[in-house]
Design an enzyme around this catalytic site. Structure first.
Site, PDB file in Angstrom:
ATOM      1  N   GLU A  35       0.813  -1.212   0.000  1.00  0.00           N
ATOM      2  CA  GLU A  35       0.000   0.000   0.000  1.00  0.00           C
ATOM      3  C   GLU A  35       0.854   1.273   0.000  1.00  0.00           C
ATOM      4  OE1 GLU A  35      -3.325   0.328   0.188  1.00  0.00           O
ATOM      5  OE2 GLU A  35      -3.545   2.427   0.767  1.00  0.00           O
ATOM      6  N   ASP A  36       1.867   1.312   0.850  1.00  0.00           N
ATOM      7  CA  ASP A  36       2.549   2.581   1.116  1.00  0.00           C
ATOM      8  C   ASP A  36       3.973   2.691   0.591  1.00  0.00           C
ATOM      9  OD1 ASP A  36       0.323   3.309   2.527  1.00  0.00           O
ATOM     10  OD2 ASP A  36       1.129   2.689   4.461  1.00  0.00           O
TER      11      ASP A  36
END
Ligand code: MN
Length: 740
Positions: A98-99
């Protein structure tokens, strides 16, 4: 409450940070120790290094190195949920895709397909409740689909959310409100449903700490103040039981356990009582070591021993030994009258049952209970894949159907059916079969005739009565609670409408052809828009039930076979998208009664009647501008969780001109002159206007309800504390004037 800018309390050197990270990592390995097989240590190390490297430039809001978060999530999974090696790896990697730059392909390459699938699930649900309401429900469905794919996704997600709640302090106030609301609204019920009682309780307590900080502090303080006295009482209560159990040779543990702050608060609100009047502030628990074949018998033996000593309350016996809850929970609960006439809740369970109660699903998944979860997952899949499950309705339906506590009812043959609390005879009928549901005209409840809307209770025996003449009606939707019944009724209503519409279609065709126009899509659409309806089906239906007589057709002109409306179609006033007041989305705060408020239409919510000084938020309502709610309003959690994008941060301006109506309930000794004392204080000394006052006296006590006008919370608090200081006054509480 003021939002205080958070200054990172973090001030470690690089060297110290490294040490801290390593210390956490080693602690994780220690708690995994008994589960480690050859090779596992290496794989975990690889995941840890991959995550640490990917997050190395990132920091949490508190200033901590980011990697401490995945490490903490992994420890919760292992220590508090009882998950193993693969879940640890997934926890460490849960925020990478995700990041950071790491791709799912890389995770799959290094850790294989199973891990990649779980990390993918976690990535997909990482922003569940976001942007707008319909997307949120979509996302929630996504969670549930992933959940039914592999329950570990949801367990790791719960661990993730728990850690975020534990570290919520460093977030901004609006974020805190939003995250805390989502947590009580979705995650705590989910934890409960997965059987993770401790996690559920902690989530609720933490959420309350942010949503209702004052009440939270007040109850926490009262619990602390009464701790010694309670401990003394519980020891006194336990002593004779301890001796008896010892004599019978049981291998057991017995201890007291305070109720959570959130559950005490729920009880206070539900019963409308003060802290002092919540009678079962604590529960005691007996944990038995008992062989599998004697578990049930032993629990009942202990029950018998305890109720020989203390009288039980007959309505409060809960037997989850014979019928475990659908989340797997097994135990025997009762409430008995202890010394000094105080009620004490007693929970009896074996060590095995206790393990399930603490670790939920993970403790016994792949065990004999797997089928129970399978059934639950199967039901969820059915509902998700059904048509027309949309938006907020879906979330609400899901909550009542799948996250609520359940009841057990019996068919005439004695088969058990499990339904959510609040289910009616009609829900039961649909749970047997939708063909029975649509024809249900009544039921026999324990051999007595009842209407289809009758609410069921655990233990009821239900026999459904059907008739071929029965048809579902719109109002059925107002009392059924299960998602299955709701969606089947909606389907049936639509089908019914379609059938009726056939007649209307025929009528329209004849009338059109009578004017020389064709029964074409173009012409039908012209008529639909003339009558301002939403669809041809709607038009046919309205014609069939004679709501529309089609006389207007005479005024249409016919060119060839095409209809032309007599004059330009009257436009409906255009439905504007939500009129969002022009507040920039940034950090602006709306000041009520300040400069910015002149430009914005707002009103104060009726449900919670805020007054200046209350902790509030603004909620954008279509057409009505802004509604101001208290953050502890009963509707707040739902609004904040579902419509975060419509919430505007709001603050009060200093105000001494406008007064607000608020309610006070005063309870005290019925003393001569007490009313005089109260009114003297309010209107005499404090010069506050009283709008209404009612006093009722009973058995030496009086209860006074009054409506007063105050300028702000400060003034109200001052008034309350002065009233409390009067002799003979027991309690003074604020209530919403609505309930007067
Ligand atoms: Mn996370």
């Amino acid at each position: 409450m003021e939002t205080v800018a958070q200054i990172p309390k973090y001030n470690l050197s690089e060297e110290q940070e490294k040490k801290l990270i390593l210390r956490e990592y080693r602690a994780l390995l220690r708690s995994l120790k008994s589960k480690l097989k050859p090779g596992d240590r290496k794989t975990i190390r690889l995941a840890f290094e991959m995550a640490a490297d990917a997050h190395k430039t990132m920091r949490r809001k508190s200033g901590e190195p980011y990697i401490l978060h995945p490490l903490a999530v992994a420890r919760i999974c292992v220590e508090e949920i009882g998950l193993g090696i693969r879940s640890t790896i997934c926890s460490l990697l849960h925020d990478t895709v995700e990041d950071t730059d790491i791709s799912l392909e890389e995770v799959e390459r290094d850790f294989g397909n199973e891990i990649a699938r779980i990390v993918d699930g976690l990535t997909k649900i990482s922003n569940v409740i976001d942007v707008n309401a319909s997307k949120q429900a979509e996302n929630f469905k996504k969670i549930l689909l992933t959940l039914t794919d592999d329950p570990r996704v949801i367990l790791i997600k719960l661990a993730d959310r728990l850690h975020n709640m534990r570290t919520l302090e460093s977030m901004k106030r609006e974020k805190q409100l939003k995250i805390a609301s989502e947590t009580v609204y979705v995650y705590a019920p989910l934890a409960h449903r997965m059987g993770l009682y401790n996690i559920k309780t902690e989530m609720e307590d933490l959420a309350m700490k942010f949503l209702e900080p004052e009440t939270y502090k007040e109850i926490a303080q009262k619990l602390a103040e009464t701790k010694r006295e309670r401990t003394k009482y519980i020891n006194e209560f336990i002593k004779p039981l301890d001796e008896k159990l010892e004599k019978t040779g049981f291998d057991f543990e017995i201890y007291g356990r305070p109720k959570s702050i959130h559950s005490i608060w729920t009880k206070m609100k539900k019963k409308g009582v003060a802290f002092e009047e919540v009678y079962d502030l604590f529960a005691i628990r007996v944990i038995l070591k008992s062989p599998a074949e004697r578990e049930k018998e032993d629990c009942w033996k202990v029950y018998s021993l305890i109720t020989d000593e203390y009288t039980p309350s007959p309505e409060r016996l809960r037997d989850w030994l014979s019928n475990p809850k659908s989340n797997g929970y097994e135990a025997l609960h009762t409430t008995v009258m202890g010394p000094e006439g105080r009620w004490v809740e007693v929970q009896i369970r074996t060590k095995r049952m206790n393990e399930i109660a603490e670790k939920g699903l993970a403790a016994h998944w792949n065990g004999p209970d797997e089928s129970r979860f399978d059934k639950w997952f199967q039901q969820i899949r059915e509902v998700i894949s059904a048509e027309g499950t949309d938006g907020i309705d879906f979330l609400q339906d899901f909550k009542t159907s799948f996250l609520a506590e359940e009841i057990y009812v019996y068919t005439p043959k004695g088969d058990v059916k499990m339904l959510p609390v609040g289910s009616t005879a009609l829900d039961f009928a649909f749970s047997i079969h939708s063909a029975i549901g649509v024809k249900c005209i009544g039921a026999k409840l324990n051999h007595k005739l009842v209407p289809i809307s009758q609410k069921l209770r655990s233990g009821d025996q239900v026999e459904i009565i059907t008739s071929n003449k029965q048809k579902p009606s719109e109002d059925w939707l107002t009392f059924v609670v299960t998602a299955k019944a709701k969606s089947k009724i909606k389907d049936a209503l639509k089908e019914e409408k379609r059938k009726i519409a056939e007649d209307g279609k025929y009528t329209l065709q004849k009338k059109l052809e009578g004017t020389g126009a064709a029964f074409s899509q173009h012409n039908i659409d012209e008529v639909v828009s003339w009558y301002k309806l939403s669809s041809p089906l709607d038009l046919f239906y309205q014609v069939a039930i004679k709501n529309i007589d089609l006389k207007d057709l005479k005024e249409f002109k016919v060119h060839g076979d095409r209809l032309e409306p007599p004059k330009p179609v009257k436009q409906l006033p255009e439905l504007k998208p939500e009129v969002v007041p022009t507040i920039s989305k940034k950090e602006t705060e709306l000041i009520i009664f300040g400069e910015s408020s002149d430009k914005i239409v707002y009103n104060l919510a009726n449900c919670c009647k805020p007054i200046p000084g209350d902790d509030v938020f603004g909620f954008v309502t279509t057409g009505k501008g802004l509604t101001i709610h208290r953050t502890n309003c009963p509707n707040a959690a739902k609004l904040l969780a579902n419509y975060g994008h419509r919430v505007v941060k709001t603050k009060w301006a200093k105000n001494k001109e406008i007064s607000f109506l608020t309610g006070l309930r005063i309870i005290g000794l019925d003393d001569v002159g007490v009313v005089n004392k109260i009114t003297n204080l309010i209107s005499g000394e404090m010069k506050i206007n009283i709008a209404a006052i009612t006093i009722e006296a009973k058995e030496g006590l009086f209860e006074g309800n009054m409506k007063v006008y105050v300028h702000d919370k400060e003034e109200l608090d001052d008034l309350v504390s002065k009233l409390r200081a009067l002799t003979g006054i027991h309690s003074v509480d604020r209530f919403d004037t609505e309930t007067l």
